[in-house]
Design an enzyme around this catalytic site. Structure first.
Site: not given
Length: 421
Positions: A279, A281, A348, A377
């Site tokens: 898997e 990513g 901010c 991400y």
């Protein structure tokens, strides 16, 4: 020049006037057409990385498949590329299920994760006939048994905590004792027996995952033996977690080196006839993308702050995981004598720092700046803080660019409001 350029997607170059080219497209032209900030994916680099994984794994363990960890970049267009290159998809929630199906995924080839799967997500498993559910706890079993209809059996894997602690940020560790994910071996063995007695579930195998952004191969190999102690099964999902190169000093293992260690351990401990699933990513998508920003403010002093028109609204990796990035002015990457500045965003928060002590070549208001290795991400965790409009995603290939995710509009920010007064 070559050192910084090597962090941009493979195939990146500079034009005759020094302008950065990503996917054959000039950075200034991309910014002019799509605005900034903009996330640019070099499509050829993305496809090549996916092919590398499938090729290298098949050479070492023919009965195997690669499923892309969608959470790293859950964009429909990215998922579609993975499907076109022969990968399956790992999904970690209802939204990723929906986008995977929209991308054209065969539900039977999806792998669903999650430590707290909702009733709605379990219902989606049944409705769409999702292939594998990674069971994380006994409550998953309760929900599945209450939802899977008579006459059907849902294939499941049990997630095991191998007790391996890798060298990475604590927030992305998952295989250590005390992890919120999975079950310790004794508890896993008990749940396996329960599943084997179930009429609605079919025990297919085991799953393990030790974390993310791991740059050593030994922890991956160490995670395999604890699975063997639980018995022999048809399927073993050995997870992902291989690190990506973000900075000059990063030296993550090559895919082949990583697989030599992992598959070597599998040959030693697991049944030869079993199917292996991986898997990946971050290690597929991180280096395939670049974020382009416009410099908004230069505030000279100690330190000098260079502020851009994005920040933690499009890159939370820094604030959440302390991830280091590098950057350069896209029309003068070859200037190695740049000044050390603090690159900050427009939000901010004092924590809205993209890169501390990064060397930039004479940054000026209006300049374009590129941050490489933003494919993992960053899109996933993009947010609307301070009314930020989430950035667009552009695919660049062979000198042509196409928009695959548009920039949010002001209207999008209140599209869910009920009170219109």
């Amino acid at each position: 020049m070559d050192t910084l350029l090597s962090l941009f997607p493979s195939g990146s170059a500079t034009d005759a006037d020094g302008m950065l080219l990503v996917g054959g497209c000039r950075a200034d032209e991309l910014a002019a057409e799509f605005g900034t900030p903009v996330l640019v994916v070099a499509e050829r680099a993305l496809r090549e990385r996916a092919r590398e994984y499938t090729r290298e794994l098949a050479e070492r363990w023919p009965r195997s498949r690669v499923v892309f960890a969608s959470k790293a970049f859950p964009c429909t267009a990215v998922q579609r590329v993975m499907l076109e290159e022969g990968l399956g998809l790992d999904v970690a929630g209802g939204g990723e299920i929906v986008t995977a199906l929209r991308a054209g995924a065969d539900p039977a080839l999806l792998v669903l994760h999650g430590n707290a799967k909702s009733d709605e997500e379990i219902a989606m498993v049944v409705e769409h006939r999702i292939g594998l559910v990674v069971v994380d706890n006994g409550d998953d079993v309760d929900r599945l048994e209450a939802t899977v209809p008579d006459g059907r059996a849902q294939d499941v894997l049990v997630r095991v905590i191998p007790g391996v602690t890798a060298d990475t940020h604590p927030h992305v560790l998952t295989g250590h004792e005390g992890s919120k994910f999975g079950l310790a071996p004794a508890a896993a063995a008990e749940l396996i027996r329960r599943i084997e007695d179930s009429r609605r579930l079919r025990m297919q195998g085991l799953h393990v995952h030790i974390g993310s952004q791991i740059q050593e191969v030994e922890p991956f190999a160490q995670s395999v033996a604890p699975l063997a102690a639980l018995g022999e099964f048809p399927v073993y999902d050995l997870g992902g977690g291989l690190g990506a190169r973000y900075t000059y000093g990063d030296r993550p293992p090559a895919v082949g080196e990583y697989l030599d260690a992992l598959i070597g351990a599998a040959r030693e401990h697991l049944p030869a006839e079993a199917e292996l699933i991986l898997e990946p990513g971050r290690s597929i998508v991180a280096s395939a993308a670049t974020t382009l920003y416009r410099v908004v403010t230069v505030k000279r002093g100690e330190p000098t702050f260079v502020a851009v028109d994005g920040g933690m609204g499009d890159n939370l990796e820094v604030a959440l995981f302390g991830q280091r990035f590098e950057a350069g002015m896209v029309d003068r990457l070859d200037d190695s004598e740049g000044e050390a500045v603090t690159l900050v965003g427009r939000h901010c928060e004092s924590g809205d720092v993209l890169i501390d002590a990064v060397r930039l070549a004479d940054p000026r208001v209006g300049d374009l700046l590129g941050v490489p290795a933003t494919g993992a991400y960053c899109f996933t965790m993009a947010n609307n803080y301070n009314g930020n409009r989430r950035l667009p995603v552009v695919f660049a290939a062979d000198g042509a660019a196409r928009l695959v995710v548009r920039r949010e509009t002001w209207a999008d920010l209140f599209a869910r409001d009920i009170d219109e007064s």
